[in-house]
Design a protein around this motif. Sequence first.
Motif, PDB file in Angstrom:
ATOM      1  N   PRO A 113      -6.808  -1.092  -3.526  1.00  0.00           N
ATOM      2  CA  PRO A 113      -7.135  -0.686  -2.365  1.00  0.00           C
ATOM      3  C   PRO A 113      -8.707  -0.164  -2.256  1.00  0.00           C
ATOM      4  O   PRO A 113      -9.315   0.155  -3.017  1.00  0.00           O
ATOM      5  CB  PRO A 113      -6.384   0.167  -1.836  1.00  0.00           C
ATOM      6  N   THR A 147       0.419  -2.294  -3.767  1.00  0.00           N
ATOM      7  CA  THR A 147       1.095  -1.378  -2.887  1.00  0.00           C
ATOM      8  C   THR A 147       1.997  -0.773  -3.503  1.00  0.00           C
ATOM      9  O   THR A 147       2.498  -0.811  -4.857  1.00  0.00           O
ATOM     10  CB  THR A 147       1.635  -2.114  -1.753  1.00  0.00           C
ATOM     11  N   ASP A 169       0.027  -9.362   0.236  1.00  0.00           N
ATOM     12  CA  ASP A 169       0.528  -7.801  -0.091  1.00  0.00           C
ATOM     13  C   ASP A 169       1.969  -7.646  -0.039  1.00  0.00           C
ATOM     14  O   ASP A 169       2.573  -6.332  -0.101  1.00  0.00           O
ATOM     15  CB  ASP A 169      -0.151  -6.916   1.208  1.00  0.00           C
ATOM     16  N   VAL A 183      -1.891  -7.679  -3.947  1.00  0.00           N
ATOM     17  CA  VAL A 183      -2.567  -6.284  -3.390  1.00  0.00           C
ATOM     18  C   VAL A 183      -1.546  -5.278  -4.197  1.00  0.00           C
ATOM     19  O   VAL A 183      -0.230  -5.501  -3.969  1.00  0.00           O
ATOM     20  CB  VAL A 183      -2.284  -5.984  -2.048  1.00  0.00           C
ATOM     21  N   THR A 211     -10.249   0.726   9.467  1.00  0.00           N
ATOM     22  CA  THR A 211      -9.338   1.230   8.334  1.00  0.00           C
ATOM     23  C   THR A 211      -9.677   2.820   8.585  1.00  0.00           C
ATOM     24  O   THR A 211     -10.833   3.074   8.194  1.00  0.00           O
ATOM     25  CB  THR A 211      -9.794   0.732   6.912  1.00  0.00           C
TER      26      THR A 211
END
Length: 1012
Positions: free
Chosen positions: A799, A697, A676, A695, A904
Amino acid sequence: MIEDLRFKNRKSEIVNPNFTPDISKITGKTSMAHPYPQHKKPELLSPAGDMECFFAAVENGADAVYFGLKDFSARASADNFAIDDASKAIAYARKRSVKVYIAINTLIKTHELESVVDYLIALDELQPDALIIQDLGLLYLIQSQFPHFRLHASTQMTIHNLAGVRQLERMGFKRIVLSRELSIDEIKNISQNTSMEIEVFVHGALCYSYSGLCFFSSMMGGRSGNRGRCAQPCRMYYKSQPDEGGYLFSMKDLRTLSQIKALMTAGIHSFKIEGRMKSPEYVAVVTHTYRQAIDGKLKDEEAAIRLMNTVFSREAACSYLIKEKGQRNSKTADIGAVKPSDMINPSYPANIGSYAGEVIKSGKGYVTIRANAEIGVRDLLQVFENSSEEPALLHVKNIKVNGKRVFGIKAGDIAVVDTERQYKQGARIYLLSSQKVKETFAPKVPKKLETSKIPVDLEIEIRPDSIGIKGIIKHFSFSRDYPVKLEKGIHRTTDAENIKECFARLGETPFELAGIHGEISGELFVPLSVLNEIRRDYFQIFCEEWRKDRNFKSENIKKWVQEKFIEYSRSVSQLPGEGSNSISLSPFLEKGVTVHLHLNRPPSPFLPLSEGDRGRKLRDNECSPPLVGGVRGGGELLQKGEWGDSGGITDSVENKEGCALNNISEDRIRLSLKVDKLQYLNHIPLEKFYKIYIVLTDESIRNLTKKTESIPSLRDRPKSHYNVIAKEERLKQSPDYQAFHKKIASLPLAMTAKSELFNQPNSGGENLFSDETVNQLKSQNDIANSLSKIKDNVVFSLPAIMRDTGNGCMTYGYFKKVVQELISQGFRQFQISNLGALELFEDADVQLYADYPLYCLNPLSAMKLRELGFCRRTLSPEDGKENLERLFSPNSDVIVYQDTPLFTSETCIWANMKRSCLGKGRCGFNQVMLENEYGDRFLAIDENCKTVVINEMPLSITHLIPKLIESGQRDFRIDLCYKDYTPEIINDIFSAIHKKCKIKNSLVGNFERGLI
């Protein structure tokens, strides 16, 4: 470790006092002045954990009831229903026009599929109004073999946006239970843009994590929430400092009674009450209250709330559905996202009850109380003392007023209650259980209940020499002729009504007459005794043949499942979009090539780790240096690796006893990596990896997209993000601007992202023109260039949560534009974790990879994923070795190292700990270390205004790779996400893989003990 939840009340804070209501005030039939229009009424859906709760729901106005069976229910700790009980419940409900939904909403392991088939065969006969499911393999099984079932998507599927609803509609679902984190505006937008039925929770307990994304109970205690066995670690006590702590994940309960009218205008089809593990009186009272509210007949809302508090009460709120007043105001409107700070009750996690009075005096064997509510003999009270760690229970056995025994007291009375212990003066008393409420709302369970009957259609042909009968149940039919000699009737003849009346009497058989068609030749007369004898004989044989057919069907479906297992095992390489394992695309690691990282390679083009990352100094709010895996929280460090000038990793981990295994380079394995943070790629030989998952982000998107102005990283952000543009305009007026501009003129636009350059706190612009900044921009440019050269190996990971709207800029629409931009750059591989993301790739020529939240615990799930277009999948990190071995294939990755996200959550832990949110633009929160009462430590991390909680110790099965290889698995994945991984930590991880050693301070999760 989590073994039992022993709640401890560390503080004396209890919710504001409430009063037990006069029930007669609530149960009146007087209508409100403006009752809601009948066509606007949603379905009221109530829970049932047993038969008593079922009748409580039906008697108190539920339009539908949902419950689970003994197995495969997301509330495994409830009593649940045997098939026979389910049959009786369905029969009872049908007569009262109440619907029944049966929840089979857990993940299903491979060996359980045969049992599931047996359940589905039985339910096929009972015909519930719908099944609530989660598992994709179960979906595949039902749609292949039981296509007539109506399906509802469980909230465990984490459907939280319009795209997810549309995708599930295409997959055949008729209703979606939306994630509980959505606001009423999001729900309204979804309901207005779909024909799907939308179901929303309106009352009951809330999970801290998104449903379907919670691994805490499973990874720490072996009891999987995805399998209905959650141990509720969110209700435990956690310390943030030695003298500070609370029930920091204990969510307030959801209560929307005051917002019913607003919810009814949102287009919601079904209002759902949580509580399959609650008491019959809870089901009765809550169902009754919401029934009155929906019908516009609720006379006294405050009295209704006090009544509900009597049957069960945590502190309650409207939760995510309704934004509380003051969440945003003029002072916070320009600082970005603001999160609610009152979602958690840190003081007490369990049932408090309804406030009932206080202790005036206490002596040996008695306590004198002043009542603020009705209290009667056989009630159960809970007493909170300031110094008490947990409340004391007080069973009311005797009550005296002025020396005389009484059966009950009212608010304002002073009375003496017998007790075996003494209490402090001023201690507060709460009513946990009221005998009067129990008696008022006690369900009336019939002594004898009929089971649900299987509808049968009959075709009867009466001829002079025989009577032919054909019975039909769905796809099953059975015919039989009875030779008889019949004559014309002289005074009487047999007509269709006579036949129907006779054959409707099916008695103790499992059948009921659905319809009958009769043909009679001439005016024949059939004696009633003959018809009765034929009916009894026919249905005895019919029942035997039907059972044989049922068993035959069951065996055929189980054989079909086994054939699918074989098909799965054979289809190991040619999935949609996935070519053969050609060396040009992504070769196996060849014999003699170690996965250990070498120094003798060209310098890496990726971002270097800063000195701060290499040897980060401790700040006041950080506990200690990173453990293996990067958690700051104390513990012994492994010996650090040494970094060469080229950025490679040298081996510094000693070969420990027990780790002397065969060199992994002798085996043909494929290793994939997920990161990430792009700077990790600086220290990794990318050519050694099959796939590199990156990832998406906010930071990585800014660095990877070439046309910044076309990407919504600026355009779709909240208003506060435009402040950086204003700051840029001010900086343009500085004398140094032209010099700075010349330095970066040669760089692509993506490398000059405004949000990266100018959003530097307290910089004042003086640090923006340094050579260091320009070098950083060049390094970012190198990242994009390098990744573009290995596009076949790069997979961008989206995500799991992409809201339509919400806090921050990372919305579904934002990612849609990002995906389009990446595709335009020639990237064609994407990993997704939620079915809603599929819509991002409509008509796109891409390869899709399923990450582990698209759970695959059985081969049928894998086949469903393949049917949906996925070419590769990642097996669940919470699964056990025995089940995993049945899923091994070259198209499946097994995670061997990961900091698994245990929670989460949309609830910001920091805002709720501080009881205030300053807004994203002013928030400096990054992470906080927490410890439970067993000494387990966890890191709660800010993830774009969500909270992700990980264990201090990572999941690692690197030492078990040789056994996995022996079992046939060759594809493994390493995740470097959430923590800050230093070069030393990365070195430790890859050294462990190279030497097949166990990583120190790590856990194996459920791998060896198995998934419960």
